[in-house]
Enzyme design. Structure first.
Site, PDB file in Angstrom:
ATOM      1  N   HIS A 247       0.837  -1.206   0.000  1.00  0.00           N
ATOM      2  CA  HIS A 247       0.000   0.000   0.000  1.00  0.00           C
ATOM      3  C   HIS A 247       0.873   1.257   0.000  1.00  0.00           C
ATOM      4  CE1 HIS A 247      -3.663   2.346   1.177  1.00  0.00           C
ATOM      5  NE2 HIS A 247      -2.732   3.142   1.695  1.00  0.00           N
ATOM      6  N   GLU A 248       1.812   1.316   0.936  1.00  0.00           N
ATOM      7  CA  GLU A 248       2.655   2.505   1.037  1.00  0.00           C
ATOM      8  C   GLU A 248       3.616   2.612  -0.146  1.00  0.00           C
ATOM      9  OE1 GLU A 248       1.841   4.706   3.031  1.00  0.00           O
ATOM     10  OE2 GLU A 248       0.523   3.515   4.320  1.00  0.00           O
TER      11      GLU A 248
END
Length: 420
Positions: free
Chosen positions: A18-19
């Protein structure tokens, strides 16, 4: 121990991907990314690569990418300050020593008259002879305060300098990567396990079970239950589980002929202590996958997880809210443990479901979430000018505080549900 290992791997994978989505598209837009963090709170360890510090933090509640300009750049150097300057081979300022100048005897000490570290990148200062000199500053120069180095962020490297589209993509990329990860996991599952039948075909009948006593046979195709169409095994299972000790009518197709069979599911205790119905049938074996069938399975299963999550969100929005619909860290830990006990392939599907859930939750238009930030970017696009950064920051701060409060409440509910 298996549960802890599974949690670490799954949590690390979901948050990291996600990051990484945020990081990759922010860097592609030319934004200076100061930190890539997994977790919150105190740092456990960190390392720096290129311009970004990668950190692992104590509290495993998410992660973040700290982009230059998301918070106001703190420029602590003002006219009248004495600072030390170090220069690179191009005779541009490469390091600005704010304090502890005695530890840097090689630095040129000057008194600042004017300074601009965002736009024109210069320092005008008086040298030791009292002469006003203008120094060019390298765009990757560092300020050194308390022996901690911080790279300056010229305006063109800041989040706010980019177009609405570039900023929106950098924010949306996090949830997008979670959807892609779920698709990849489920496609890999299909390659390793085969592609399940995409219908409600009976693969086996347990002896002496309700289905066997009613005459159901291996190879029967369930068309509907109590008049409700059944398209796949999951739909059929849900309906059966909702009717413990209640007779229900199966419409089946056998050798091209349709007939009706009445079955009363036996009552059993489910994973969460609820009473569910079971009839004693087994899912059919999987097909040998092809590339197309595996990709199709990954896509359709990812979509199915999305639909399930939106159904739950719909129930919450329409006033059918229950804390049991929401799981916090304790609940996720417990369910992950159950999935790990059922085997690696069940754990794969659970990880995919969590990834889809993380993507959708982050896209909700709530402050402090990616969806809330996208709302502000969209409003800016409609207005043609940015919103007040202080007001936006206050909204996100309040939203984050409320989310933390919700997490505490949900966690307490999970503890009561699973351990008390």
């Amino acid at each position: 121990m298996n549960t802890i290992i599974a949690i670490i791997i799954i949590f690390g994978l979901l948050v990291s991907i996600h990051e990484w989505g945020h990081l990759y598209f922010a860097k592609r837009a030319g934004i200076l990314c100061r930190e890539f963090a997994i977790g919150f709170g105190p740092k456990l360890f960190s390392w720096k690569r290129n311009e970004t510090v990668y950190t692992l933090r104590l509290l495993p509640l998410g992660g973040f990418v700290r982009m230059a300009g998301e918070d106001p750049e703190q420029i602590t150097i003002k006219p009248g300050y004495e600072i030390g300057l170090l220069f690179n081979q191009e005779n541009k300022v490469s390091q600005i020593i704010i304090n502890n100048k005695s530890k840097h005897p090689e630095a040129r000490v000057v008194q600042v008259e004017r300074i601009d570290l965002e736009h024109e990148l210069f320092i005008e200062a008086y040298d030791d002879e009292g002469k006003l000199v203008r120094y060019a500053v390298d765009e990757k120069a560092q300020t050194i305060q308390d022996e901690q180095a911080t790279q300056i962020a010229p305006y063109h490297r800041q989040f706010g300098s980019k177009t609405v589209g570039q900023r929106a993509l950098a924010i949306f990329a996090g949830p997008m990567m979670n959807f892609i990860l779920a698709f990849v996991i489920l496609t890999a599952y299909a390659f390793m396990q085969g592609v399940p039948e995409n219908n409600a075909l009976v693969g086996g009948v347990q002896p002496n079970g309700p289905a066997a006593e009613a005459g159901l046979q291996e190879g029967d195709l369930v068309v509907s239950i109590d008049g409700e169409a059944v398209d796949n095994w999951v739909d059929m299972t849900i309906i059966i589980q909702e009717h413990p000790n209640e007779p229900i009518t199966f419409e089946i197709e056998r050798d091209g002929v349709r007939q009706q069979v009445e079955i009363t599911p036996e009552e059993h205790t489910g994973q969460n202590g609820e009473q569910v119905g079971l009839v004693g049938i087994e899912r059919p074996g999987n097909h040998e996958p092809t590339i197309l069938s595996a990709l199709a399975f990954g896509l359709t299963e990812t979509y199915a997880f999305m639909v399930m999550i939106f159904d739950v969100l719909g129930m919450i929005v329409t006033g059918q809210f229950s804390l049991d619909y929401v799981a916090g860290p304790v609940g996720i830990y417990n369910y992950t443990g159950q999935a790990a006990e059922m085997g690696f392939f069940v754990l794969m599907r659970w990880a995919a479901a969590l990834s889809v859930n993380l993507g959708i939750i982050n896209l909700l238009p709530l402050p402090a979430l990616d969806g809330g930030r996208l709302v502000f970017i969209g409003l800016e696009g409609l207005r043609g000018k940015p919103l007040d950064p202080q007001k936006e920051g206050l909204v996100h701060f309040i939203g984050f505080a409320l989310l933390m409060l919700l997490m505490i409440v949900v966690t307490w509910n999970d503890i009561n549900k699973f351990f008390l």
